[in-house]
Design a protein around this motif. Sequence first.
Motif, PDB file in Angstrom:
ATOM      1  N   ARG A  11       0.850  -1.189   0.000  1.00  0.00           N
ATOM      2  CA  ARG A  11       0.000   0.000   0.000  1.00  0.00           C
ATOM      3  C   ARG A  11       0.889   1.242   0.000  1.00  0.00           C
ATOM      4  NH1 ARG A  11      -1.765  -3.638   3.655  1.00  0.00           N
ATOM      5  NH2 ARG A  11      -3.879  -4.419   3.432  1.00  0.00           N
ATOM      6  N   SER A  12       0.413   2.311  -0.619  1.00  0.00           N
ATOM      7  CA  SER A  12       1.219   3.529  -0.698  1.00  0.00           C
ATOM      8  C   SER A  12       0.333   4.763  -0.532  1.00  0.00           C
ATOM      9  CB  SER A  12       1.943   3.598  -2.043  1.00  0.00           C
ATOM     10  OG  SER A  12       1.004   3.772  -3.082  1.00  0.00           O
ATOM     11  N   GLN A  13       0.987   5.905  -0.407  1.00  0.00           N
ATOM     12  CA  GLN A  13       0.251   7.157  -0.287  1.00  0.00           C
ATOM     13  C   GLN A  13      -0.593   7.410  -1.528  1.00  0.00           C
ATOM     14  OE1 GLN A  13       0.062   9.206   2.509  1.00  0.00           O
ATOM     15  NE2 GLN A  13      -1.635  10.053   1.316  1.00  0.00           N
ATOM     16  N   SER A  14      -0.110   7.004  -2.692  1.00  0.00           N
ATOM     17  CA  SER A  14      -0.903   7.198  -3.910  1.00  0.00           C
ATOM     18  C   SER A  14      -2.191   6.380  -3.874  1.00  0.00           C
ATOM     19  CB  SER A  14      -0.083   6.879  -5.161  1.00  0.00           C
ATOM     20  OG  SER A  14       0.295   5.528  -5.186  1.00  0.00           O
ATOM     21  N   ASP A  15      -2.175   5.224  -3.218  1.00  0.00           N
ATOM     22  CA  ASP A  15      -3.404   4.437  -3.045  1.00  0.00           C
ATOM     23  C   ASP A  15      -4.401   5.199  -2.172  1.00  0.00           C
ATOM     24  OD1 ASP A  15      -2.426   2.192  -4.512  1.00  0.00           O
ATOM     25  OD2 ASP A  15      -1.363   1.501  -2.719  1.00  0.00           O
ATOM     26  N   VAL A  16      -3.898   5.790  -1.110  1.00  0.00           N
ATOM     27  CA  VAL A  16      -4.752   6.580  -0.215  1.00  0.00           C
ATOM     28  C   VAL A  16      -5.298   7.799  -0.963  1.00  0.00           C
ATOM     29  CG1 VAL A  16      -4.811   7.960   1.909  1.00  0.00           C
ATOM     30  CG2 VAL A  16      -3.538   5.794   1.856  1.00  0.00           C
ATOM     31  N   ASP A  17      -4.439   8.473  -1.701  1.00  0.00           N
ATOM     32  CA  ASP A  17      -4.860   9.657  -2.459  1.00  0.00           C
ATOM     33  C   ASP A  17      -5.954   9.303  -3.459  1.00  0.00           C
ATOM     34  OD1 ASP A  17      -2.982  11.112  -1.028  1.00  0.00           O
ATOM     35  OD2 ASP A  17      -1.496  11.118  -2.658  1.00  0.00           O
ATOM     36  N   ARG A  18      -5.808   8.165  -4.138  1.00  0.00           N
ATOM     37  CA  ARG A  18      -6.816   7.747  -5.120  1.00  0.00           C
ATOM     38  C   ARG A  18      -8.150   7.462  -4.428  1.00  0.00           C
ATOM     39  NH1 ARG A  18      -9.444   8.295  -9.644  1.00  0.00           N
ATOM     40  NH2 ARG A  18     -10.174   6.342 -10.538  1.00  0.00           N
ATOM     41  N   MET A  19      -8.097   6.797  -3.293  1.00  0.00           N
ATOM     42  CA  MET A  19      -9.323   6.513  -2.551  1.00  0.00           C
ATOM     43  C   MET A  19     -10.005   7.812  -2.128  1.00  0.00           C
ATOM     44  SD  MET A  19     -10.855   6.236   0.730  1.00  0.00           S
ATOM     45  CE  MET A  19      -9.418   6.590   1.682  1.00  0.00           C
ATOM     46  N   LEU A  20      -9.226   8.771  -1.630  1.00  0.00           N
ATOM     47  CA  LEU A  20      -9.786  10.060  -1.204  1.00  0.00           C
ATOM     48  C   LEU A  20     -10.367  10.833  -2.385  1.00  0.00           C
ATOM     49  CD1 LEU A  20      -7.081  11.161   1.391  1.00  0.00           C
ATOM     50  CD2 LEU A  20      -9.412  10.361   1.871  1.00  0.00           C
ATOM     51  N   GLU A  21      -9.698  10.743  -3.528  1.00  0.00           N
ATOM     52  CA  GLU A  21     -10.200  11.394  -4.741  1.00  0.00           C
ATOM     53  C   GLU A  21     -11.577  10.856  -5.112  1.00  0.00           C
ATOM     54  OE1 GLU A  21      -9.131  11.107  -9.484  1.00  0.00           O
ATOM     55  OE2 GLU A  21      -7.486  10.981  -8.052  1.00  0.00           O
ATOM     56  N   LEU A  22     -11.709   9.537  -5.094  1.00  0.00           N
ATOM     57  CA  LEU A  22     -13.005   8.940  -5.427  1.00  0.00           C
ATOM     58  C   LEU A  22     -14.047   9.230  -4.352  1.00  0.00           C
ATOM     59  CD1 LEU A  22     -11.961   5.499  -6.955  1.00  0.00           C
ATOM     60  CD2 LEU A  22     -12.727   7.559  -8.147  1.00  0.00           C
ATOM     61  N   LEU A  23     -13.627   9.224  -3.109  1.00  0.00           N
ATOM     62  CA  LEU A  23     -14.547   9.510  -2.012  1.00  0.00           C
ATOM     63  C   LEU A  23     -15.139  10.907  -2.152  1.00  0.00           C
ATOM     64  CD1 LEU A  23     -15.642   8.156   0.543  1.00  0.00           C
ATOM     65  CD2 LEU A  23     -13.761   9.196   1.797  1.00  0.00           C
ATOM     66  N   GLN A  24     -14.307  11.870  -2.522  1.00  0.00           N
ATOM     67  CA  GLN A  24     -14.791  13.239  -2.714  1.00  0.00           C
ATOM     68  C   GLN A  24     -15.727  13.343  -3.919  1.00  0.00           C
ATOM     69  OE1 GLN A  24     -11.260  15.649  -2.950  1.00  0.00           O
ATOM     70  NE2 GLN A  24     -11.071  15.807  -0.718  1.00  0.00           N
ATOM     71  N   LYS A  25     -15.480  12.541  -4.913  1.00  0.00           N
ATOM     72  CA  LYS A  25     -16.310  12.560  -6.121  1.00  0.00           C
ATOM     73  C   LYS A  25     -17.711  12.035  -5.827  1.00  0.00           C
ATOM     74  CE  LYS A  25     -16.008  11.205 -10.958  1.00  0.00           C
ATOM     75  NZ  LYS A  25     -15.205  10.523 -11.979  1.00  0.00           N
TER      76      LYS A  25
END
Length: 153
Positions: A11-25
């Motif tokens: 797992r990486s920060q980019s995985d977290v960032d992608r999840m947060l991006e979709l969550l905001q969408k």
Amino acid sequence: MLVWMQTVTDRSQSDVDRMLELLQKGWDNFNVYEKTEWLAGMKGALNRSDMQRIQNNTKLLSDVLELNLTVADVPEHPNETFLISVINNTEVIRNAYMIHGDTPHTPSMPVNTYQKMNDIEKILDDVYGILLNNFNYYCGSEIYAGDDTGLLL
């Protein structure tokens, strides 16, 4: 019968960032690919499937190493008590068998970063890998395949 489930340790920060991006969408604004990605169990989020995999692998190692750990079913919403038991069981397994020099230390509470989730699964994976590589069959001087069959060479 339990079967080892492949761990997730990258797992990486980019995985977290992608999840947060979709969550905001928001789900209603996802396209088909994003819905598929979300439902597959994103590495940037703590998913029920992650906890089920960890509990399965913990139970398997507990059984093989004869540790008699209490491995709870994953609750609908994992709480602090559940996560404390995950941490404690991971520590027992880490201390019960051989580990690599780079095997991480057992993380402490709270389990709130992707690094801590990686560490939990890495510990289980390292112990399992060493255990698997050190498993030998000892059968004496002869191996028989059946009642009427002799030595196999």
